[in-house]
Design an enzyme around this catalytic site. Structure first.
Site, PDB file in Angstrom:
ATOM      1  N   ASP A 127      45.178  15.912 -26.662  1.00 55.22           N
ATOM      2  CA  ASP A 127      46.784  15.214 -26.530  1.00 55.22           C
ATOM      3  C   ASP A 127      47.697  16.642 -26.620  1.00 55.22           C
ATOM      4  OD1 ASP A 127      49.107  13.836 -25.540  1.00 55.22           O
ATOM      5  OD2 ASP A 127      48.859  12.705 -27.450  1.00 55.22           O
ATOM      6  N   GLU A 161      57.545  15.596 -25.203  1.00 55.23           N
ATOM      7  CA  GLU A 161      56.884  14.621 -24.821  1.00 55.23           C
ATOM      8  C   GLU A 161      57.005  13.535 -25.946  1.00 55.23           C
ATOM      9  OE1 GLU A 161      54.316  10.920 -23.867  1.00 55.23           O
ATOM     10  OE2 GLU A 161      54.062  12.636 -25.252  1.00 55.23           O
ATOM     11  N   GLU A 162      56.343  13.998 -27.237  1.00 48.39           N
ATOM     12  CA  GLU A 162      56.134  13.185 -28.298  1.00 48.39           C
ATOM     13  C   GLU A 162      57.200  12.641 -28.997  1.00 48.39           C
ATOM     14  OE1 GLU A 162      53.397  12.277 -28.615  1.00 48.39           O
ATOM     15  OE2 GLU A 162      51.836  13.606 -28.064  1.00 48.39           O
TER      16      GLU A 162
END
Ligand SMILES: *[C@@H]1O[C@H](CO)[C@@H](O)[C@H](O)[C@H]1NC(C)=O
Ligand SMILES: *[C@@H]1O[C@H](CO)[C@@H](O)[C@H](O)[C@H]1NC(C)=O
Ligand SMILES: *[C@@H]1O[C@H](CO)[C@@H](O)[C@H](O)[C@H]1NC(C)=O
Ligand SMILES: *[C@@H]1O[C@H](CO)[C@@H](O)[C@H](O)[C@H]1NC(C)=O
Ligand SMILES: [Zn+2]
Length: 394
Positions: A127, A161-162
């Site tokens: 990821d 994104e996280e």
């Protein structure tokens, strides 16, 4: 060395050079041994890029794409912190029909890259650096084998994104109009037909400090908060459900309150994540507000209102996201995690969105994040299949 500097030059001023040079060197470079997907994935995964510290990985990624003949644009998300998105296209045109996108930030903490036998471990190995490597390899291979034109595709690799998607939200300013977007996240090599919506909530309870022997002189923020949370969890069982996504879930992720056993707590707070299975964030916000205000009613003195003793701060939130999954021969399923998809505005009528990538979300944020070599190879095939189908070339 010659290839690299020539390609770098080509990337900078390709309009001038493309008339002088045959296309062949570029296509060859895309499929050359220099482009080994595992070496690329290793080099990228070895660079720590926990959100807000993406710069080094971004510089590497940008220069690597340039070396492969791409025209690379850096889009600043936060210039002071050196954070940028990367938009890269291999052909002559910037506006392509297909866009492939992944994120290159990771969650903390960093775990170093390790490859033993066929297993590859390390933070970001799944990821989302596996998706980046597989998307890049798939596009390069399709171009090198002339199955698609270099003008068909572009890549967008984002930061942030996280932690809520500031990178992807910024990417809206790039003003891209692809007919199809393929988002890369760990999906176990299957298409995702949709994911739950998301809503964040911070609850802040306000008390009045006093000696614990004389509680009637004060108001315990801890009691206000726990009463509110009990009501919230009870409400949770009745929040909207759907056949496709199941139930709306509430996670009490973090709580804090008070200073000592013999002091009435003057403040307390909780951070909560809500995964929405049906309905809109607005509706759920109003349900929660109503339930919490009712629950703290008994703490109100004359003249105080619920919002004086309990503050509810919601994020904007979004409802469930349905995703295209109409690729023949590919399985699909729903997932319970959020993605950057809702952060990128639809710019084209009927714009298609796919979500696909190597590796499992179940290990993605863990201390044993890892994937098998075959998963990376299979994802390259998967991306190729999606691209070819979208272009009507399958
Ligand atoms: C990975 O890094 C090594 C060492 O710097 C370099 O020799 C190699 O070309 C890189 N490979 C890729 C695909 O980036
Ligand atoms: C790697 O494979 C070898 C030989 O099959 C085996 O002995 C070893 O235990 C494996 N290592 C790991 C970390 O799985
Ligand atoms: C949430 O609010 C809607 C109207 O806004 C109402 O129809 C629904 O019953 C409420 N749900 C719960 C669980 O209170
Ligand atoms: C909640 O939001 C308000 C208004 O945006 C802000 O002033 C306040 O500091 C926030 N409270 C918390 C606890 O984040
Ligand atoms: Zn991810």
């Amino acid at each position: 060395m010659w290839t690299i500097s020539l390609l770098g030059l080509l990337a900078c001023s390709r309009t001038v050079l493309s008339t002088l040079l045959p296309q062949e060197p570029l296509l060859e470079s895309l499929s050359s041994s220099k482009h080994d997907i595992f070496a690329f994935h290793k080099n990228l995964t070895e660079i720590e890029s926990i959100t807000y510290n993406e710069q080094k990985a971004g510089e590497w990624l940008a220069s690597s794409l340039k070396d492969h003949g791409y025209t690379v644009e850096k889009q600043w998300v936060d210039k002071k912190e050196g954070r940028f998105n990367i938009y890269a296209y291999p052909g002559d045109i910037r506006e392509t029909e297909i866009l492939l996108s992944s994120h290159y930030d990771t969650v903390p903490p960093f775990y170093p890259y390790r490859r033993s036998n066929s297993t590859i471990q390390g933070r970001g190995s799944v990821d989302d650096k596996a998706s980046i490597a597989a998307q890049f390899a798939a596009v390069n291979s399709l171009i090198a084998h002339k199955q698609i034109s270099a003008d068909d595709v572009a890549l967008l690799f984002v930061v942030g994104e996280e932690v809520g998607g500031d990178g992807m939200r910024k990417a809206n300013d790039l003003d891209l109009k692809p007919k199809t977007i393929i988002f890369g996240e760990p999906t176990e090599g299957k298409l995702v037909s949709g994911h739950k919506g998301n809503l964040g909530l911070k609850i802040q309870a306000k008390g009045k400090a006093a000696h614990s022997g004389y509680p009637w002189l004060g108001r315990s923020a801890n009691e206000v908060l726990t009463r509110a949370l009990a009501a919230l969890m009870e409400l949770g069982e009745n929040l909207p459900k759907s056949e496709k996504y199941g139930v709306t879930t509430i996670n009490l992720g973090r709580m804090e309150g008070g200073v000592a056993a013999n002091v009435i707590a003057s403040s307390a707070s909780a951070d909560i994540a809500i995964r929405i299975a049906a309905g809109t964030p607005e509706q759920i916000k109003s349900n929660i507000t109503q339930a919490v205000y009712l629950a703290v009613d008994t703490f109100l003195d004359d003249g105080t209102k619920p919002e004086d003793i309990i503050e509810l701060n919601f994020t904007k939130g979004y409802g469930p996201i349905d995703i295209d999954h109409d690729i023949p021969g590919m399985k699909s399923f729903t997932v319970n995690y959020g993605t950057d998809i809702p952060n990128l505005d639809k710019t084209v009528e009927g714009q298609k969105r796919y979500l696909y990538g190597p590796g499992s979300i179940l290990v993605a944020h863990s201390d044993h994040e890892a994937l098998e070599e075959d998963e990376l190879n299979d994802a390259v095939k998967g991306y190729k299949k999606i691209i070819l189908h979208v272009l009507g070339k399958d």
